[in-house]
Write a protein that holds these residues in place. Structure first.
Motif, PDB file in Angstrom:
ATOM      1  N   ARG A   1     -45.887  -6.771  44.108  1.00  0.00           N
ATOM      2  CA  ARG A   1     -45.214  -5.601  44.677  1.00  0.00           C
ATOM      3  C   ARG A   1     -43.916  -6.039  45.344  1.00  0.00           C
ATOM      4  O   ARG A   1     -43.826  -7.170  45.834  1.00  0.00           O
ATOM      5  CB  ARG A   1     -46.112  -4.924  45.718  1.00  0.00           C
ATOM      6  CG  ARG A   1     -47.263  -4.129  45.140  1.00  0.00           C
ATOM      7  CD  ARG A   1     -48.231  -3.702  46.236  1.00  0.00           C
ATOM      8  NE  ARG A   1     -47.564  -2.976  47.302  1.00  0.00           N
ATOM      9  CZ  ARG A   1     -47.326  -1.662  47.287  1.00  0.00           C
ATOM     10  NH1 ARG A   1     -47.706  -0.939  46.239  1.00  0.00           N
ATOM     11  NH2 ARG A   1     -46.718  -1.075  48.283  1.00  0.00           N
ATOM     12  N   PRO A   2     -42.905  -5.172  45.375  1.00  0.00           N
ATOM     13  CA  PRO A   2     -41.678  -5.515  46.105  1.00  0.00           C
ATOM     14  C   PRO A   2     -42.007  -5.821  47.568  1.00  0.00           C
ATOM     15  O   PRO A   2     -42.744  -5.068  48.216  1.00  0.00           O
ATOM     16  CB  PRO A   2     -40.826  -4.248  45.972  1.00  0.00           C
ATOM     17  CG  PRO A   2     -41.311  -3.611  44.712  1.00  0.00           C
ATOM     18  CD  PRO A   2     -42.782  -3.878  44.669  1.00  0.00           C
ATOM     19  N   LYS A   3     -41.459  -6.904  48.073  1.00  0.00           N
ATOM     20  CA  LYS A   3     -41.773  -7.303  49.448  1.00  0.00           C
ATOM     21  C   LYS A   3     -40.775  -8.345  49.924  1.00  0.00           C
ATOM     22  O   LYS A   3     -40.046  -8.956  49.135  1.00  0.00           O
ATOM     23  CB  LYS A   3     -43.193  -7.884  49.527  1.00  0.00           C
ATOM     24  CG  LYS A   3     -43.400  -9.125  48.657  1.00  0.00           C
ATOM     25  CD  LYS A   3     -44.835  -9.621  48.725  1.00  0.00           C
ATOM     26  CE  LYS A   3     -45.036 -10.848  47.830  1.00  0.00           C
ATOM     27  NZ  LYS A   3     -46.427 -11.366  47.891  1.00  0.00           N
ATOM     28  N   LEU A   4     -40.743  -8.543  51.237  1.00  0.00           N
ATOM     29  CA  LEU A   4     -39.937  -9.599  51.857  1.00  0.00           C
ATOM     30  C   LEU A   4     -40.870 -10.390  52.763  1.00  0.00           C
ATOM     31  O   LEU A   4     -41.526  -9.823  53.639  1.00  0.00           O
ATOM     32  CB  LEU A   4     -38.787  -9.010  52.673  1.00  0.00           C
ATOM     33  CG  LEU A   4     -37.961 -10.018  53.483  1.00  0.00           C
ATOM     34  CD1 LEU A   4     -37.203 -10.958  52.557  1.00  0.00           C
ATOM     35  CD2 LEU A   4     -37.008  -9.295  54.424  1.00  0.00           C
ATOM     36  N   GLU A   5     -40.925 -11.708  52.566  1.00  0.00           N
ATOM     37  CA  GLU A   5     -41.772 -12.560  53.381  1.00  0.00           C
ATOM     38  C   GLU A   5     -40.959 -13.723  53.928  1.00  0.00           C
ATOM     39  O   GLU A   5     -40.015 -14.189  53.281  1.00  0.00           O
ATOM     40  CB  GLU A   5     -42.958 -13.090  52.559  1.00  0.00           C
ATOM     41  CG  GLU A   5     -43.930 -11.996  52.123  1.00  0.00           C
ATOM     42  CD  GLU A   5     -45.103 -12.545  51.335  1.00  0.00           C
ATOM     43  OE1 GLU A   5     -45.010 -13.707  50.871  1.00  0.00           O
ATOM     44  OE2 GLU A   5     -46.107 -11.819  51.165  1.00  0.00           O
ATOM     45  N   ARG A   6     -41.342 -14.176  55.107  1.00  0.00           N
ATOM     46  CA  ARG A   6     -40.701 -15.334  55.730  1.00  0.00           C
ATOM     47  C   ARG A   6     -41.711 -16.461  55.835  1.00  0.00           C
ATOM     48  O   ARG A   6     -42.833 -16.273  56.300  1.00  0.00           O
ATOM     49  CB  ARG A   6     -40.179 -14.981  57.126  1.00  0.00           C
ATOM     50  CG  ARG A   6     -38.975 -14.056  57.131  1.00  0.00           C
ATOM     51  CD  ARG A   6     -38.521 -13.785  58.549  1.00  0.00           C
ATOM     52  NE  ARG A   6     -38.125 -15.003  59.255  1.00  0.00           N
ATOM     53  CZ  ARG A   6     -37.773 -15.037  60.547  1.00  0.00           C
ATOM     54  NH1 ARG A   6     -37.759 -13.915  61.257  1.00  0.00           N
ATOM     55  NH2 ARG A   6     -37.430 -16.173  61.110  1.00  0.00           N
ATOM     56  N   TYR A   7     -41.297 -17.621  55.366  1.00  0.00           N
ATOM     57  CA  TYR A   7     -42.099 -18.831  55.498  1.00  0.00           C
ATOM     58  C   TYR A   7     -41.235 -19.861  56.212  1.00  0.00           C
ATOM     59  O   TYR A   7     -40.418 -20.549  55.582  1.00  0.00           O
ATOM     60  CB  TYR A   7     -42.521 -19.360  54.137  1.00  0.00           C
ATOM     61  CG  TYR A   7     -43.432 -18.426  53.350  1.00  0.00           C
ATOM     62  CD1 TYR A   7     -44.796 -18.414  53.570  1.00  0.00           C
ATOM     63  CD2 TYR A   7     -42.899 -17.575  52.385  1.00  0.00           C
ATOM     64  CE1 TYR A   7     -45.638 -17.569  52.843  1.00  0.00           C
ATOM     65  CE2 TYR A   7     -43.722 -16.726  51.660  1.00  0.00           C
ATOM     66  CZ  TYR A   7     -45.087 -16.729  51.891  1.00  0.00           C
ATOM     67  OH  TYR A   7     -45.912 -15.890  51.178  1.00  0.00           O
ATOM     68  N   GLY A   8     -41.354 -19.912  57.522  1.00  0.00           N
ATOM     69  CA  GLY A   8     -40.504 -20.819  58.293  1.00  0.00           C
ATOM     70  C   GLY A   8     -39.047 -20.403  58.187  1.00  0.00           C
ATOM     71  O   GLY A   8     -38.677 -19.278  58.532  1.00  0.00           O
ATOM     72  N   ASP A   9     -38.215 -21.302  57.672  1.00  0.00           N
ATOM     73  CA  ASP A   9     -36.788 -20.989  57.533  1.00  0.00           C
ATOM     74  C   ASP A   9     -36.438 -20.488  56.133  1.00  0.00           C
ATOM     75  O   ASP A   9     -35.268 -20.451  55.754  1.00  0.00           O
ATOM     76  CB  ASP A   9     -35.936 -22.216  57.873  1.00  0.00           C
ATOM     77  CG  ASP A   9     -36.314 -23.436  57.018  1.00  0.00           C
ATOM     78  OD1 ASP A   9     -37.194 -23.298  56.138  1.00  0.00           O
ATOM     79  OD2 ASP A   9     -35.732 -24.517  57.238  1.00  0.00           O
ATOM     80  N   MET A  10     -37.444 -20.104  55.353  1.00  0.00           N
ATOM     81  CA  MET A  10     -37.218 -19.611  53.990  1.00  0.00           C
ATOM     82  C   MET A  10     -37.554 -18.129  53.898  1.00  0.00           C
ATOM     83  O   MET A  10     -38.548 -17.661  54.453  1.00  0.00           O
ATOM     84  CB  MET A  10     -38.097 -20.390  52.999  1.00  0.00           C
ATOM     85  CG  MET A  10     -37.887 -19.985  51.536  1.00  0.00           C
ATOM     86  SD  MET A  10     -39.233 -20.577  50.465  1.00  0.00           S
ATOM     87  CE  MET A  10     -40.500 -19.352  50.788  1.00  0.00           C
ATOM     88  N   LEU A  11     -36.713 -17.392  53.169  1.00  0.00           N
ATOM     89  CA  LEU A  11     -36.987 -15.988  52.853  1.00  0.00           C
ATOM     90  C   LEU A  11     -37.419 -15.896  51.394  1.00  0.00           C
ATOM     91  O   LEU A  11     -36.874 -16.583  50.520  1.00  0.00           O
ATOM     92  CB  LEU A  11     -35.732 -15.138  53.062  1.00  0.00           C
ATOM     93  CG  LEU A  11     -35.245 -14.927  54.488  1.00  0.00           C
ATOM     94  CD1 LEU A  11     -33.983 -14.061  54.482  1.00  0.00           C
ATOM     95  CD2 LEU A  11     -36.320 -14.267  55.341  1.00  0.00           C
TER      96      LEU A  11
END
Length: 345
Positions: A85-95
Motif C-alpha cells: 500500500r502507498p505509505k511513508l516509513e522512517r527507519y532511523g535516518d532513512m525514508l
C-alpha cells in the motif's frame, strides 16, 4: 548511463540497475560509477549523493545495494516483493516511500471485461548520500524525471529529498491525467444509462466501478504520507523541498475529490440501471397481462360453445355464428381501448 553488470565482482552493480549516477552541487559527475566508487564519494550531508534506479530486482540482485547503504531489512523486503500500500516509513535516518502508479488503458468503450487502469509501484529510499528508486510492473521509467532534475541543478542540489519530491510529483501528475481520462468514461456511460434507448448492461457499470476501486486504492492511502512530507517536520526533507510537497499534496487532494465524485456517480448509475430494469420488467408484465385479458374473452366464449350440450342459445339460428363473432369483437375492442387508455398497451 552506467553499464549493467550481471555479477558483483569488483564492486559492480546488479543487472537490475537501469541507471546510476553521482551528483554534486546539483550536477551529474561524468563517467561510469561502480558501487565501490559510490561508497567512497558519497557524503552524509551536503556532499555528493548517488541516485540508483532499479527495475524489479530479485532479492539476490538487491542484496549488495541494501548492505552497502544499510537499508532496513523490512523496507528491502517490501521493495523486492512489491504489492504494498502507498505509505511513508522512517527507519532511523532513512525514508522509505511507496507509491502506486496508474496507467490509463486505451479502449473504445467500457465493456463488462474492459481494463481501464493498470497499476505499478515505485519505491524510493532516501537517506544520507543516496536515493534509490525501485520500479515494479507498469510503473513508468524515470529517465525523464532524471533529465528534468539534471536541468535544474538548484533543485537537485537539495539532495535525495529532491529525488523523492520529483518522483512523487510525477506519480501524482499521472493521477491527474488518468482522472481526467476516467471522467470521459463516466460521462459516456452516464449518458447511455439515462438515454431512451435500451438499458445499459449492469455488468459494464459494475466493471467501471471495479476499475474505479482499483484507482481509489492506489490514490487515497497516499494522502497521509504527502501531508507529513509537506509539514516540514521530517529532518531528511529540507524546508525548501517540503514547500514543493505542498503543491503535490494539493494535486493529490484534487484527484481524491474527483475519485469520490466518480464513485458517487457510478453508484448512482448502477442504482438507476437496476431501477430501469425493474421498470422495464414491470412494463413487460403489464403488456403480457393485457394481452392475456384480451385473449381471455374469445377463449371463454369459444370454450362455452365447445361444450357438448344439446340445447344451446342460437345453436340453430342462421345468425348465431356471426352474432357470437360480433360480440367477441366488440368485447375485445372495448377491453383493448381501456387498456390503451390506461397505458397497459
Amino acid at each position: 548511463m552506467v553499464a549493467q553488470q550481471d555479477g558483483k565482482e569488483g564492486g559492480g552493480l546488479p543487472s537490475a540497475v537501469v541507471d546510476c549516477a553521482l551528483y554534486e552541487d546539483g550536477r551529474r559527475i561524468p563517467g561510469q560509477v561502480s558501487l565501490d566508487t559510490i561508497m567512497k564519494r558519497i557524503a552524509p550531508e551536503g556532499g555528493p549523493f548517488a541516485w540508483i534506479g532499479l527495475y524489479e530486482p530479485s532479492a539476490e540482485q538487491f542484496q549488495e545495494v541494501a548492505e552497502s547503504f544499510g537499508l532496513h531489512p523490512l523496507a528491502v523486503e517490501d521493495a523486492v516483493h512489491a504489492h504494498q500500500r502507498p505509505k511513508l516509513e522512517r527507519y532511523g535516518d532513512m525514508l522509505f516511500l511507496v507509491l502506486k502508479t496508474i496507467v490509463y488503458v486505451d479502449h473504445e468503450k467500457v465493456t463488462a471485461t474492459s481494463e481501464i487502469v493498470d497499476t505499478g509501484e515505485i519505491m524510493v529510499f532516501a537517506g544520507p548520500g543516496y536515493a534509490i528508486t525501485v520500479r515494479h510492473g507498469s510503473a513508468p521509467p524515470l529517465d525523464d524525471i532524471r533529465r528534468q532534475l539534471q536541468d535544474d541543478p538548484q533543485h537537485l542540489g537539495c539532495g535525495p529529498a529532491a529525488v523523492l519530491h520529483a518522483v512523487a510529483d510525477m506519480v501524482v501528475d499521472r493521477y491527474v491525467e488518468v482522472a481526467d481520462a476516467f471522467a470521459g468514461d463516466v460521462d459516456t456511460l452516464e449518458a447511455e444509462v439515462f438515454s431512451p434507448d435500451l438499458p445499459v448492461d449492469a455488468g459494464r457499470i459494475y466493471q467501471l466501478k471495479r476499475e474505479l476501486l482499483e484507482f481509489k486504492r492506489a490514490v487515497m492511502p497516499l494522502a497521509p504520507a504527502l501531508q507529513r512530507l509537506s509539514e516540514g517536520t521530517i529532518p531528511q526533507v529540507p524546508p525548501k523541498v517540503s514547500t514543493y510537497f505542498r503543491d503535490v499534496a494539493d494535486h493529490h487532494q484534487r484527484v481524491s475529490e474527483q475519485i469520490l465524485t466518480f464513485d458517487e456517480l457510478v453508484t448512482g448509475m448502477l442504482s438507476a440501471s437496476i431501477a430501469q430494469l425493474g421498470v422495464q420488467q414491470n412494463a413487460d408484465m403489464r403488456r403480457i397481462s393485457a394481452w392475456a385479458a384480451l385473449i381471455a374473452v374469445p377463449t371463454m366464449v369459444v370454450g362455452v360453445y365447445g361444450m357438448n350440450f344439446e340445447y344451446m342459445p342460437e345453436l340453430k339460428s342462421p345468425y348465431g355464428y356471426p352474432a357470437v363473432l360480433t360480440v367477441i369483437a366488440i368485447a375485445c375492442t372495448v377491453i383493448y381501448r381501456a387498456l390503451r387508455r390506461n397505458k397497459w398497451l
